[in-house]
Write a protein that holds these residues in place. Structure first.
Motif, PDB file in Angstrom:
ATOM      1  N   THR A 149      29.445  37.540  25.252  1.00 45.02           N
ATOM      2  CA  THR A 149      30.623  36.872  25.502  1.00 45.02           C
ATOM      3  C   THR A 149      31.744  37.433  25.649  1.00 45.02           C
ATOM      4  OG1 THR A 149      30.758  35.885  23.521  1.00 45.02           O
ATOM      5  CG2 THR A 149      29.418  34.824  24.857  1.00 45.02           C
ATOM      6  N   ASN A 234      29.456  34.214  28.849  1.00 46.06           N
ATOM      7  CA  ASN A 234      30.519  35.419  29.104  1.00 46.06           C
ATOM      8  C   ASN A 234      31.733  34.833  29.616  1.00 46.06           C
ATOM      9  OD1 ASN A 234      31.966  37.808  29.409  1.00 46.06           O
ATOM     10  ND2 ASN A 234      31.146  37.990  31.684  1.00 46.06           N
ATOM     11  N   GLN A 235      32.993  35.000  28.783  1.00 44.55           N
ATOM     12  CA  GLN A 235      34.330  34.436  28.932  1.00 44.55           C
ATOM     13  C   GLN A 235      35.209  35.261  29.975  1.00 44.55           C
ATOM     14  OE1 GLN A 235      35.885  33.810  25.016  1.00 44.55           O
ATOM     15  NE2 GLN A 235      34.554  32.002  24.650  1.00 44.55           N
ATOM     16  N   ASP A 236      34.577  36.496  30.350  1.00 37.40           N
ATOM     17  CA  ASP A 236      35.559  37.194  31.459  1.00 37.40           C
ATOM     18  C   ASP A 236      35.158  36.902  32.838  1.00 37.40           C
ATOM     19  OD1 ASP A 236      37.045  38.951  32.676  1.00 37.40           O
ATOM     20  OD2 ASP A 236      35.978  40.810  31.994  1.00 37.40           O
ATOM     21  N   LEU A 237      35.832  35.905  33.314  1.00 39.55           N
ATOM     22  CA  LEU A 237      35.889  35.346  34.677  1.00 39.55           C
ATOM     23  C   LEU A 237      36.868  35.875  35.727  1.00 39.55           C
ATOM     24  CD1 LEU A 237      34.215  31.740  34.024  1.00 39.55           C
ATOM     25  CD2 LEU A 237      33.168  34.019  33.787  1.00 39.55           C
ATOM     26  N   SER A 238      37.398  36.886  35.052  1.00 32.04           N
ATOM     27  CA  SER A 238      38.576  37.340  35.805  1.00 32.04           C
ATOM     28  C   SER A 238      38.576  38.271  37.072  1.00 32.04           C
ATOM     29  CB  SER A 238      39.779  38.114  34.817  1.00 32.04           C
ATOM     30  OG  SER A 238      38.912  39.349  34.335  1.00 32.04           O
ATOM     31  N   ALA A 241      34.331  36.293  39.420  1.00 35.02           N
ATOM     32  CA  ALA A 241      34.247  34.898  38.997  1.00 35.02           C
ATOM     33  C   ALA A 241      35.513  34.140  39.045  1.00 35.02           C
ATOM     34  CB  ALA A 241      33.850  34.783  37.526  1.00 35.02           C
ATOM     35  N   ALA A 242      36.514  34.753  39.226  1.00 29.22           N
ATOM     36  CA  ALA A 242      38.083  34.229  39.400  1.00 29.22           C
ATOM     37  C   ALA A 242      38.016  33.186  40.516  1.00 29.22           C
ATOM     38  CB  ALA A 242      38.902  35.289  39.718  1.00 29.22           C
ATOM     39  N   ASP A 247      35.276  27.190  34.513  1.00 23.43           N
ATOM     40  CA  ASP A 247      36.054  27.305  32.976  1.00 23.43           C
ATOM     41  C   ASP A 247      35.345  28.335  32.078  1.00 23.43           C
ATOM     42  OD1 ASP A 247      36.982  26.918  30.553  1.00 23.43           O
ATOM     43  OD2 ASP A 247      36.537  24.819  30.378  1.00 23.43           O
ATOM     44  N   PRO A 248      36.237  29.206  31.956  1.00 24.30           N
ATOM     45  CA  PRO A 248      35.805  30.621  31.226  1.00 24.30           C
ATOM     46  C   PRO A 248      35.034  30.048  30.013  1.00 24.30           C
ATOM     47  CG  PRO A 248      37.898  31.031  31.974  1.00 24.30           C
ATOM     48  CD  PRO A 248      37.711  29.573  32.104  1.00 24.30           C
ATOM     49  N   HIS A 251      31.103  27.216  30.921  1.00 29.68           N
ATOM     50  CA  HIS A 251      30.454  26.896  32.522  1.00 29.68           C
ATOM     51  C   HIS A 251      29.069  27.141  32.322  1.00 29.68           C
ATOM     52  CE1 HIS A 251      29.994  31.382  32.197  1.00 29.68           C
ATOM     53  NE2 HIS A 251      30.799  31.554  31.634  1.00 29.68           N
ATOM     54  N   GLU A 273      31.428  44.869  37.802  1.00 30.85           N
ATOM     55  CA  GLU A 273      30.731  43.599  37.287  1.00 30.85           C
ATOM     56  C   GLU A 273      29.285  43.312  38.230  1.00 30.85           C
ATOM     57  OE1 GLU A 273      31.763  38.829  37.782  1.00 30.85           O
ATOM     58  OE2 GLU A 273      33.520  40.293  38.075  1.00 30.85           O
TER      59      GLU A 273
END
Length: 319
Positions: A149, A234-238, A241-242, A247-248, A251, A273
């Motif tokens: 994550t 995983n919280q890296d949606l930059s 996934a941006a 929602d990071p 989701h 990625e």
């Protein structure tokens, strides 16, 4: 790894139809069977024109680019460019480690509740979450969650120290990956005796690995499900996934039926990625790796923009 020639290195292969595939074990197919685009509209969605333009612009600026997108239903490669080339992928390379850890939990070779002391692992001060927590020790399963994550380097190093490089290498070979390797642990500084990169891989293999994960084909269904579950947090949606609007921090159960599983990798001059994006109309596995001269914020933002452009066109393809 030479730079691609604009217009030559990338290819866009549009499939004739998105239908006709059997239901996968993830249940993706059931979300999408009620609606299909008319063929003319579907062809328009599959052009990836903006992505090609963005990637070729990166190549013109001196970056090295590798991309692979495959349709999960009919397995047609809808976008590819230098996807066989082995490139640095930074933290994206921990996915085989997570597979080995999940396999160990499943077989009983590893105890998910075994406690690991943070002081038993070499410190990494440049990034990570665990170094900011008061908890001096965590169980292996929590370390796997932190690794998936947050890409936590101390958690990754602890897992790698537990299972060993040899087992990860054997797992990679058993998965049929020939251009992917986890070379080293995370370090604040790399000396002349250290591997130059944490990990390397090719876009084609990494996209294929994520496709196999969501279709329960990695080791077995239980291991595939466990790794997919970790990566779905995983919280890296930059990057790619941006463009999804997810929602990071929450989701894994999207209200609009969007399935998204991904892992990113970041290092100086490296952005990578790979993942799976599935919506009501289609599903894809994708991977994009960009190596660039990080000489200014402009160089970095240009690389990030390419990931987001790909994300927009993946959303158009799947939703």
């Amino acid at each position: 790894m030479g730079a691609l020639e604009p217009g030559e290195g990338f290819r866009n292969s549009a499939p004739e139809s998105l239908g006709g595939a059997p239901e996968s074990s993830t249940g993706r197919r059931s979300q999408r069977t009620s609606r299909r685009l008319p063929r003319r509209a579907a062809l328009g969605r599959r052009s990836f024109t903006a992505t090609l333009r963005s990637l070729e612009g990166l190549v013109d600026s001196g970056a090295q680019v590798s991309v692979h997108v495959v349709d999960l239903d009919n397995h047609v490669h809808v976008l590819a460019g230098d996807d066989h080339v082995t490139m640095p992928v930074a933290g994206l390379g921990v996915v085989p480690l997570l597979i080995e850890v999940a396999a160990g939990f499943q077989s009983g070779a590893l105890d998910p509740f075994e406690i690991v002391e943070r002081e038993s692992v070499d410190a990494v001060e440049s990034s990570g979450l665990w170094r900011h927590l008061h908890a001096p020790a965590l169980p292996l399963e929590d370390l796997a969650v932190l690794a998936a994550t947050a890409g936590d380097p101390i958690a990754v190093n602890a897992l790698l120290q537990k299972v060993g490089h040899d087992r990860v290498r054997e797992r990679i070979e058993s998965l049929g990956l020939r251009r992917t390797a986890l070379l080293d642990r995370f370090r604040d500084r790399r000396g002349p005796d250290d591997a130059p990169q944490v990990a390397v891989g090719s876009a084609r293999e990494l996209a294929g690995l994520f496709s196999a994960l969501v279709n329960s084909q990695v080791v077995d269904a239980a291991v595939s499900a466990q790794v997919s579950e970790w990566l779905s947090l995983n919280q890296d949606l930059s990057l790619v996934a941006a463009s999804t609007g997810l929602d990071p921090f929450a989701h894994d159960h999207d209200a609009h039926g969007l399935l998204f599983v991904n892992k990113t990798g970041r290092d100086r001059g490296v952005r990578a990625e790979a993942g799976v994006l599935a919506g009501p109309r289609a599903g894809v596995a994708y991977s994009l790796i960009v190596c660039f001269d990080d000489l200014s914020i402009t160089h970095r933002l240009r690389a990030h923009d390419a990931f987001r452009v790909l994300g927009v066109e993946l959303m158009e393809y799947t939703h």
